[in-house]
Design an enzyme around this catalytic site. Structure first.
Site, mmCIF file in Angstrom:
data_model
loop_
_atom_site.group_PDB
_atom_site.id
_atom_site.type_symbol
_atom_site.label_atom_id
_atom_site.label_comp_id
_atom_site.label_asym_id
_atom_site.label_seq_id
_atom_site.Cartn_x
_atom_site.Cartn_y
_atom_site.Cartn_z
ATOM 1 N N GLN A 2 0.845 -1.190 0.000
ATOM 2 C CA GLN A 2 0.000 0.000 0.000
ATOM 3 C C GLN A 2 0.892 1.257 0.000
ATOM 4 O OE1 GLN A 2 -2.231 2.565 -0.123
ATOM 5 N NE2 GLN A 2 -3.764 1.521 1.135
ATOM 6 N N ARG A 59 0.015 4.397 0.301
ATOM 7 C CA ARG A 59 -0.451 5.465 1.182
ATOM 8 C C ARG A 59 0.028 5.219 2.607
ATOM 9 N NH1 ARG A 59 -4.574 8.982 0.391
ATOM 10 N NH2 ARG A 59 -5.332 7.768 -1.367
ATOM 11 N N GLY A 80 -9.298 -0.636 -0.863
ATOM 12 C CA GLY A 80 -10.301 -0.206 0.112
ATOM 13 C C GLY A 80 -9.843 -0.085 1.553
ATOM 14 N N GLU A 81 -8.593 0.291 1.774
ATOM 15 C CA GLU A 81 -8.124 0.370 3.170
ATOM 16 C C GLU A 81 -8.867 1.424 3.974
ATOM 17 O OE1 GLU A 81 -4.152 0.780 5.974
ATOM 18 O OE2 GLU A 81 -3.973 0.130 3.889
ATOM 19 N N GLU A 90 -4.264 1.287 -7.802
ATOM 20 C CA GLU A 90 -5.530 1.867 -7.337
ATOM 21 C C GLU A 90 -5.289 3.141 -6.545
ATOM 22 O OE1 GLU A 90 -8.877 2.687 -4.725
ATOM 23 O OE2 GLU A 90 -6.920 1.974 -4.063
ATOM 24 N N ARG A 94 -5.570 8.005 -7.425
ATOM 25 C CA ARG A 94 -6.414 8.911 -6.646
ATOM 26 C C ARG A 94 -5.750 10.273 -6.538
ATOM 27 N NH1 ARG A 94 -10.575 6.660 -3.894
ATOM 28 N NH2 ARG A 94 -10.693 4.388 -3.855
#
Length: 199
Positions: A58, A60, A98-99, A132, A136
């Site tokens: 991930q 982020r 979808g974290e 994904e 964003r």
């Protein structure tokens, strides 16, 4: 649940679960993916929240508490509009997409969450998680650049392949990667949004 293992060579067209999680579904007659406003909760399985683990790829790193709280309030008032996407690992589920929804659900102290379970190897899960997130607009520029770098360093992507897969120009990818060569004090200013960037 998608059947069959999704392999890295298939990633030019991400799996259906990825699109479903982003609020898309196939248009009747054309087969194109189109964004829809529809609650998928009733048609999807729910999985235990405590059995979900983070994806270590991930990109982020910063999750703003006020934004997670707003999302939690939205889920509480409107339900979970879009499912998360996970892959099964033994008796656990690794997050692919979808974290923030998962964190908001934890904040609400819910036991289960609506999810799409895909069969994917580690590389595919990592690539989808990175892609994904970098697509964003609210992702930190450094996190975005680090995501590109991981695709290149750990998964043997070149800048051209990253550009094609992300849907951004090669010059954009090149400029983003150059951020990582800046002095640490400058990087800190960028992370804190004290410097505005135009890639």
């Amino acid at each position: 649940v998608n059947k069959g293992l999704i392999k890295e060579q298939d990633l030019d067209t991400p799996p259906d679960g990825w699109f479903l999680s982003m609020g898309y579904e196939r248009e009747l007659g054309t087969g194109r993916w189109v964004r829809v406003k529809r609650t998928l909760r009733g048609a999807l399985p729910s999985i235990p929240v405590h059995k979900i683990i983070r994806n270590r790829y991930q990109p982020r790193k910063i999750f703003k508490e006020n934004e997670i709280q707003k999302l939690a309030n939205s889920i509480k008032n409107n339900g979970q509009i879009a499912p998360i996407v996970v892959r099964k690992i033994d008796d656990k589920y690794e997050l692919v997409v979808g974290e923030r929804r998962w964190r908001a659900t934890q904040l609400l102290k819910k036991d289960t969450i609506s999810a799409i379970v895909i069969e994917a190897d580690e590389k595919t899960s990592a690539v989808l998680s990175i892609v994904e997130n970098v697509q964003r607009h609210d992702l930190n520029p450094l996190e975005e650049a680090q995501g590109y770098k991981r695709l290149i360093d750990e998964f043997s992507y070149d800048q051209e392949k990253v550009s094609k897969f992300i849907g951004k120009s090669r010059s954009y990818i090149t400029n983003a990667l150059r951020l990582l060569t800046l002095p640490n004090e400058v990087l800190k200013f960028i992370e804190e949004k004290k410097i505005k960037l135009f890639l």
